[in-house]
Design a protein around this motif. Sequence first.
Motif, PDB file in Angstrom:
ATOM      1  N   ALA A 143       0.825  -1.207   0.000  1.00  0.00           N
ATOM      2  CA  ALA A 143       0.000   0.000   0.000  1.00  0.00           C
ATOM      3  C   ALA A 143       0.861   1.260   0.000  1.00  0.00           C
ATOM      4  CB  ALA A 143      -0.941  -0.006   1.203  1.00  0.00           C
ATOM      5  N   ILE A 144       1.964   1.230   0.728  1.00  0.00           N
ATOM      6  CA  ILE A 144       2.877   2.369   0.759  1.00  0.00           C
ATOM      7  C   ILE A 144       3.469   2.627  -0.632  1.00  0.00           C
ATOM      8  CG2 ILE A 144       5.145   3.128   1.615  1.00  0.00           C
ATOM      9  CD1 ILE A 144       4.414   1.792   4.296  1.00  0.00           C
ATOM     10  N   GLU A 145       3.876   1.556  -1.311  1.00  0.00           N
ATOM     11  CA  GLU A 145       4.424   1.711  -2.656  1.00  0.00           C
ATOM     12  C   GLU A 145       3.387   2.294  -3.611  1.00  0.00           C
ATOM     13  OE1 GLU A 145       6.067  -1.994  -3.937  1.00  0.00           O
ATOM     14  OE2 GLU A 145       7.320  -2.221  -2.136  1.00  0.00           O
ATOM     15  N   ILE A 146       2.154   1.836  -3.507  1.00  0.00           N
ATOM     16  CA  ILE A 146       1.083   2.364  -4.352  1.00  0.00           C
ATOM     17  C   ILE A 146       0.814   3.832  -4.026  1.00  0.00           C
ATOM     18  CG2 ILE A 146      -1.417   2.250  -4.740  1.00  0.00           C
ATOM     19  CD1 ILE A 146      -1.115  -0.829  -4.587  1.00  0.00           C
ATOM     20  N   LEU A 147       0.824   4.161  -2.741  1.00  0.00           N
ATOM     21  CA  LEU A 147       0.595   5.553  -2.336  1.00  0.00           C
ATOM     22  C   LEU A 147       1.670   6.479  -2.894  1.00  0.00           C
ATOM     23  CD1 LEU A 147      -0.553   4.954   1.335  1.00  0.00           C
ATOM     24  CD2 LEU A 147      -1.907   6.066  -0.453  1.00  0.00           C
ATOM     25  N   ARG A 200       4.707   6.469   2.799  1.00  0.00           N
ATOM     26  CA  ARG A 200       4.943   6.031   4.177  1.00  0.00           C
ATOM     27  C   ARG A 200       4.354   7.039   5.166  1.00  0.00           C
ATOM     28  NH1 ARG A 200       8.252   2.542   7.223  1.00  0.00           N
ATOM     29  NH2 ARG A 200       8.922   3.429   9.212  1.00  0.00           N
ATOM     30  N   ALA A 201       4.546   8.335   4.900  1.00  0.00           N
ATOM     31  CA  ALA A 201       3.978   9.343   5.793  1.00  0.00           C
ATOM     32  C   ALA A 201       2.460   9.236   5.832  1.00  0.00           C
ATOM     33  CB  ALA A 201       4.399  10.739   5.337  1.00  0.00           C
ATOM     34  N   ALA A 202       1.846   8.941   4.683  1.00  0.00           N
ATOM     35  CA  ALA A 202       0.388   8.784   4.627  1.00  0.00           C
ATOM     36  C   ALA A 202      -0.057   7.576   5.442  1.00  0.00           C
ATOM     37  CB  ALA A 202      -0.065   8.645   3.176  1.00  0.00           C
ATOM     38  N   MET A 203       0.656   6.465   5.307  1.00  0.00           N
ATOM     39  CA  MET A 203       0.270   5.264   6.044  1.00  0.00           C
ATOM     40  C   MET A 203       0.543   5.419   7.536  1.00  0.00           C
ATOM     41  SD  MET A 203      -1.283   2.468   5.616  1.00  0.00           S
ATOM     42  CE  MET A 203      -1.264   2.418   3.833  1.00  0.00           C
ATOM     43  N   LEU A 204       1.560   6.186   7.889  1.00  0.00           N
ATOM     44  CA  LEU A 204       1.820   6.440   9.305  1.00  0.00           C
ATOM     45  C   LEU A 204       0.706   7.265   9.939  1.00  0.00           C
ATOM     46  CD1 LEU A 204       5.671   7.134   9.379  1.00  0.00           C
ATOM     47  CD2 LEU A 204       4.452   5.129  10.259  1.00  0.00           C
ATOM     48  N   PRO A 207       8.466  11.906   9.491  1.00  0.00           N
ATOM     49  CA  PRO A 207       7.279  12.700   9.174  1.00  0.00           C
ATOM     50  C   PRO A 207       6.011  11.861   9.085  1.00  0.00           C
ATOM     51  CG  PRO A 207       8.671  12.404   7.237  1.00  0.00           C
ATOM     52  CD  PRO A 207       9.449  11.886   8.400  1.00  0.00           C
ATOM     53  N   VAL A 208       4.928  12.432   9.587  1.00  0.00           N
ATOM     54  CA  VAL A 208       3.604  11.817   9.536  1.00  0.00           C
ATOM     55  C   VAL A 208       2.679  12.806   8.835  1.00  0.00           C
ATOM     56  CG1 VAL A 208       1.677  10.910  10.887  1.00  0.00           C
ATOM     57  CG2 VAL A 208       4.029  10.549  11.671  1.00  0.00           C
TER      58      VAL A 208
END
Length: 390
Positions: free
Chosen positions: A10-14, A69-73, A101-102
Amino acid sequence: MTPGARVQAAIEILDLVIDAARAGGAPADRLIADWFRARRFAGSKDRRAVRELAYRAIRVCGEIPESGRAAMLRVAAEDPELAALFDGEGHAPAAIAADEPVAEAGLAPRWLVDRFAGSGVSERDAAALLGRASLDIRVNTLRQGDLDLPEGGERSETAHGWRYPPETRIEQTEAYLQGAIEVQDTGSQLTCEVVAARPGETVIDLCAGAGGKTLALAAAMENRGVLIACDADRTRLSRLPPRAERAGATGIETVLLDPNKEMQALQRFAESADAVMVDAPCSGTGTWRRNPEARWRLTEAQLARYTAVQARLLDVAAQLVRPGGRLVFVTCSLLDEEGANQADGFLKRNPGWQAAAPVLPVGTRRGAGLRLSPWHDGTDGFFVARFERL
């Protein structure tokens, strides 16, 4: 795929979605499909889980995130079970560092939040724009016959509409394959009903796109009369003829328009149409339930361009309507700049017209028209106004 691997996917797709939003690239659903097409090892449960994780992150982040990654965090910050999957084991994402970062949670970029407030959009209405949309269909009366509808639906507020859960695989049903039903949001169907197209009339769909509303107008006209479908996008307009054949809609004439020269192609219809529908290009803020990443793409400059095009197309449409005829203006937006203000501007520029408030079973009065919204009406967000030529 392990749960941790799904999070990493999901992080890679984001990351792809964020890059595309910044560069004006492909929409999220296409990027997700392409990502899995290159990774055949992912099963159907994996695809569904990864897709849900990606869209969960898209919906929760107001400003465009720094990274996937920031989005998933941001999601993990409210979900301890998800946060625990950041352990770096196997294909899982690396452990969460204290200072990384988040992404910021929110409805949309701040300038858009301000525009919603200025347009009288309540917080509940705005939040509902990021919910999941139902799957709505329109029964095609041109091919109705002995209709065997899929199970699990319920009648909607439209004359020929049904509503199904979002995960319904409607396009695999026999009714869909035979052209007996069309996928169309309830709000979209209602805007077509405002046109009140009748058999034998001359009706112009000025911004037809791929023809979803054109097909609804054709059914209302019972394939009798003159129906003109126009658009400036050759690719989108080319999708209408095969759709019309499947739906049993005959006699639709397509006209490719040259922007700023529309009347050159439509001069033969000047002051002769009984009705013209202007489903104008717009910000699409009313469609975020289906395309939540679209709010990261929109800029103030783009919004200004949309409103300028809308005003110009309304004035073009006015030249096509006969005395006593009608013009219906539609946008998939909750912003007054693309709704009530646009309708007011048209009336000021065209004194030979009057507003005729649409009569629908749902909707809230907004200026000279009606606003439809997910929270109040269970539809995508729309503004619709109807004008009559004196």
